[in-house]
Design an enzyme around this catalytic site. Structure first.
Site, PDB file in Angstrom:
ATOM      1  N   LYS A   9      11.710   9.402 -61.868  1.00 56.29           N
ATOM      2  CA  LYS A   9      11.209   9.042 -60.769  1.00 56.29           C
ATOM      3  C   LYS A   9      11.828   9.660 -59.617  1.00 56.29           C
ATOM      4  O   LYS A   9      13.133   9.964 -59.706  1.00 56.29           O
ATOM      5  CB  LYS A   9      10.835   7.555 -60.608  1.00 56.29           C
ATOM      6  CG  LYS A   9      10.052   7.032 -61.811  1.00 56.29           C
ATOM      7  CD  LYS A   9       9.756   5.570 -61.771  1.00 56.29           C
ATOM      8  CE  LYS A   9       8.709   5.042 -62.833  1.00 56.29           C
ATOM      9  NZ  LYS A   9       8.632   3.656 -62.537  1.00 56.29           N
ATOM     10  N   TYR A  49      -1.179   6.091 -62.538  1.00 56.80           N
ATOM     11  CA  TYR A  49      -1.181   4.675 -62.646  1.00 56.80           C
ATOM     12  C   TYR A  49      -2.168   4.089 -62.454  1.00 56.80           C
ATOM     13  O   TYR A  49      -2.337   2.854 -62.019  1.00 56.80           O
ATOM     14  CB  TYR A  49      -0.046   4.199 -61.541  1.00 56.80           C
ATOM     15  CG  TYR A  49       1.348   4.277 -62.136  1.00 56.80           C
ATOM     16  CD1 TYR A  49       2.028   3.590 -63.133  1.00 56.80           C
ATOM     17  CD2 TYR A  49       2.449   5.074 -61.238  1.00 56.80           C
ATOM     18  CE1 TYR A  49       3.396   3.793 -63.542  1.00 56.80           C
ATOM     19  CE2 TYR A  49       3.578   5.087 -61.434  1.00 56.80           C
ATOM     20  CZ  TYR A  49       4.186   4.540 -62.859  1.00 56.80           C
ATOM     21  OH  TYR A  49       5.479   4.533 -63.060  1.00 56.80           O
ATOM     22  N   PHE A  57       0.838  -4.670 -56.056  1.00 54.74           N
ATOM     23  CA  PHE A  57       2.172  -3.533 -55.841  1.00 54.74           C
ATOM     24  C   PHE A  57       1.799  -2.130 -55.999  1.00 54.74           C
ATOM     25  O   PHE A  57       2.488  -1.480 -55.845  1.00 54.74           O
ATOM     26  CB  PHE A  57       3.453  -3.774 -56.868  1.00 54.74           C
ATOM     27  CG  PHE A  57       3.114  -3.890 -58.320  1.00 54.74           C
ATOM     28  CD1 PHE A  57       2.993  -2.607 -58.886  1.00 54.74           C
ATOM     29  CD2 PHE A  57       2.845  -5.070 -59.132  1.00 54.74           C
ATOM     30  CE1 PHE A  57       2.483  -2.469 -60.386  1.00 54.74           C
ATOM     31  CE2 PHE A  57       2.463  -4.810 -60.391  1.00 54.74           C
ATOM     32  CZ  PHE A  57       2.344  -3.633 -61.073  1.00 54.74           C
ATOM     33  N   ASN A 112      13.072   1.905 -60.408  1.00 50.91           N
ATOM     34  CA  ASN A 112      13.475   1.713 -61.847  1.00 50.91           C
ATOM     35  C   ASN A 112      13.650   2.968 -62.385  1.00 50.91           C
ATOM     36  O   ASN A 112      13.613   2.988 -63.863  1.00 50.91           O
ATOM     37  CB  ASN A 112      12.756   0.691 -62.502  1.00 50.91           C
ATOM     38  CG  ASN A 112      11.188   0.976 -62.577  1.00 50.91           C
ATOM     39  OD1 ASN A 112      10.766   2.167 -62.146  1.00 50.91           O
ATOM     40  ND2 ASN A 112      10.487   0.207 -63.443  1.00 50.91           N
ATOM     41  N   HIS A 115       9.965   6.593 -65.779  1.00 51.25           N
ATOM     42  CA  HIS A 115       8.698   5.972 -66.635  1.00 51.25           C
ATOM     43  C   HIS A 115       8.390   6.740 -67.879  1.00 51.25           C
ATOM     44  O   HIS A 115       8.906   7.850 -68.198  1.00 51.25           O
ATOM     45  CB  HIS A 115       7.561   6.642 -65.626  1.00 51.25           C
ATOM     46  CG  HIS A 115       6.346   6.815 -66.505  1.00 51.25           C
ATOM     47  ND1 HIS A 115       5.452   5.717 -66.804  1.00 51.25           N
ATOM     48  CD2 HIS A 115       5.692   7.703 -67.671  1.00 51.25           C
ATOM     49  CE1 HIS A 115       4.436   5.906 -67.631  1.00 51.25           C
ATOM     50  NE2 HIS A 115       4.573   7.254 -68.109  1.00 51.25           N
ATOM     51  N   GLU A 126      -1.269  11.171 -70.592  1.00 52.49           N
ATOM     52  CA  GLU A 126      -0.333  11.441 -69.487  1.00 52.49           C
ATOM     53  C   GLU A 126      -0.020  13.058 -69.639  1.00 52.49           C
ATOM     54  O   GLU A 126       0.225  13.794 -68.608  1.00 52.49           O
ATOM     55  CB  GLU A 126       0.878  10.499 -69.490  1.00 52.49           C
ATOM     56  CG  GLU A 126       0.433   9.000 -69.108  1.00 52.49           C
ATOM     57  CD  GLU A 126       1.292   8.140 -69.516  1.00 52.49           C
ATOM     58  OE1 GLU A 126       1.212   6.802 -68.934  1.00 52.49           O
ATOM     59  OE2 GLU A 126       2.556   8.453 -69.699  1.00 52.49           O
TER      60      GLU A 126
HETATM   61  P1  ATP Z   1       6.477   2.813 -66.152  1.00 55.52           P
HETATM   62  O1  ATP Z   1       4.866   2.780 -66.412  1.00 55.52           O
HETATM   63  O2  ATP Z   1       6.951   3.376 -64.799  1.00 55.52           O
HETATM   64  O3  ATP Z   1       7.180   3.500 -67.272  1.00 55.52           O
HETATM   65  P2  ATP Z   1       6.511   0.046 -67.272  1.00 55.52           P
HETATM   66  O4  ATP Z   1       5.627   0.637 -68.274  1.00 55.52           O
HETATM   67  O5  ATP Z   1       7.862  -0.379 -67.584  1.00 55.52           O
HETATM   68  O6  ATP Z   1       6.842   1.233 -66.210  1.00 55.52           O
HETATM   69  P3  ATP Z   1       4.320  -0.952 -65.870  1.00 55.52           P
HETATM   70  O7  ATP Z   1       3.599  -2.383 -66.003  1.00 55.52           O
HETATM   71  O8  ATP Z   1       3.611   0.278 -66.350  1.00 55.52           O
HETATM   72  O9  ATP Z   1       5.780  -0.911 -66.402  1.00 55.52           O
HETATM   73  O10 ATP Z   1       4.389  -0.774 -64.206  1.00 55.52           O
HETATM   74  C1  ATP Z   1       4.680   0.602 -63.750  1.00 55.52           C
HETATM   75  C2  ATP Z   1       5.668   0.500 -62.571  1.00 55.52           C
HETATM   76  O11 ATP Z   1       5.243  -0.273 -61.543  1.00 55.52           O
HETATM   77  C3  ATP Z   1       7.025   0.023 -62.938  1.00 55.52           C
HETATM   78  O12 ATP Z   1       7.996   0.681 -63.617  1.00 55.52           O
HETATM   79  C4  ATP Z   1       7.475  -0.701 -61.678  1.00 55.52           C
HETATM   80  O13 ATP Z   1       8.063   0.677 -60.838  1.00 55.52           O
HETATM   81  C5  ATP Z   1       6.176  -1.046 -61.021  1.00 55.52           C
HETATM   82  N1  ATP Z   1       5.864  -2.578 -61.267  1.00 55.52           N
HETATM   83  C6  ATP Z   1       5.549  -3.001 -62.448  1.00 55.52           C
HETATM   84  N2  ATP Z   1       5.423  -4.316 -61.990  1.00 55.52           N
HETATM   85  C7  ATP Z   1       5.716  -4.557 -60.674  1.00 55.52           C
HETATM   86  C8  ATP Z   1       5.943  -5.955 -59.876  1.00 55.52           C
HETATM   87  N3  ATP Z   1       5.540  -6.948 -60.478  1.00 55.52           N
HETATM   88  N4  ATP Z   1       6.422  -5.634 -58.636  1.00 55.52           N
HETATM   89  C9  ATP Z   1       6.748  -4.288 -58.259  1.00 55.52           C
HETATM   90  N5  ATP Z   1       6.657  -3.397 -58.892  1.00 55.52           N
HETATM   91  C10 ATP Z   1       6.081  -3.467 -60.304  1.00 55.52           C
HETATM   92 MG    MG Z   2       3.984   1.656 -67.714  1.00 56.86          MG
END
Ligand code: ATP
Ligand code: MG
Length: 136
Positions: A9, A49, A57, A112, A115, A126
């Site tokens: 990211k 997403y 969010f 974070n 991804h 994806e």
């Molecule tokens: P990614 O898809 O980015 O690998 P992930 O699969 O661990 O992450 P997801 O639930 O898919 O988690 O959420 C996608 C992204 O959205 C997260 O990586 C984070 O950056 C953001 N995100 C998720 N939950 C929250 C939340 N409660 N508050 C703020 N940001 C969030």
């Molecule tokens: Mg995810």
């Protein structure tokens, strides 16, 4: 062979973590099959997403992903989707174990670093979205 879509990211790119992250996947034994640095538009990030579009969010998440260039990658190897998620660590860096990428390099959920696809089906979708030109 199983493939996963992994994206560094914008914060990970800006902080100079690209080499470190690629190194961790390489040292584990996975194969880098595709890689490119690119910036994406809002509509593209929303598509990536899409499953989260109803979440509060979501707008902040899209703003984050379009805030700078990202490194889009395809990694290949046995169990790469699940193992890749383990290498990355829990979504919330407060819960990510030390030794994982998020556990070592992140504090905020909204920054974070990386991804990773959450299932083989997500990985197919994806990879098709991010690499419409195909990979070698
Ligand atoms: P990614 O898809 O980015 O690998 P992930 O699969 O661990 O992450 P997801 O639930 O898919 O988690 O959420 C996608 C992204 O959205 C997260 O990586 C984070 O950056 C953001 N995100 C998720 N939950 C929250 C939340 N409660 N508050 C703020 N940001 C969030
Ligand atoms: Mg995810």
């Amino acid at each position: 062979m199983e493939q996963s879509f992994i994206m560094i990211k914008p914060d990970g790119v800006q902080r100079g973590l690209v080499g470190e992250i690629i190194s961790r996947f390489e040292k584990k034994g996975f194969y880098l099959k595709g890689v490119k640095l690119l910036s994406v538009e809002r509509s593209f990030a929303e598509k990536h997403y899409a499953d989260l579009s109803a979440r509060p969010f979501f707008p902040a998440l899209v703003d984050y992903i379009i805030s700078g260039p990202v490194v889009a990658m395809v990694w290949e190897g046995k169990n790469v989707v699940l193992t890749g998620r383990k290498i990355i660590g829990a979504t919330n860096p407060s819960d990510s174990a030390p030794g994982t990428i998020r556990g070592d390099f992140a504090i905020e959920m909204g920054r974070n670093v990386i991804h990773g696809s959450d299932s083989i089906e997500s990985a197919w979708k994806e990879i098709a979205l991010w690499f419409p030109e195909g990979i070698a």
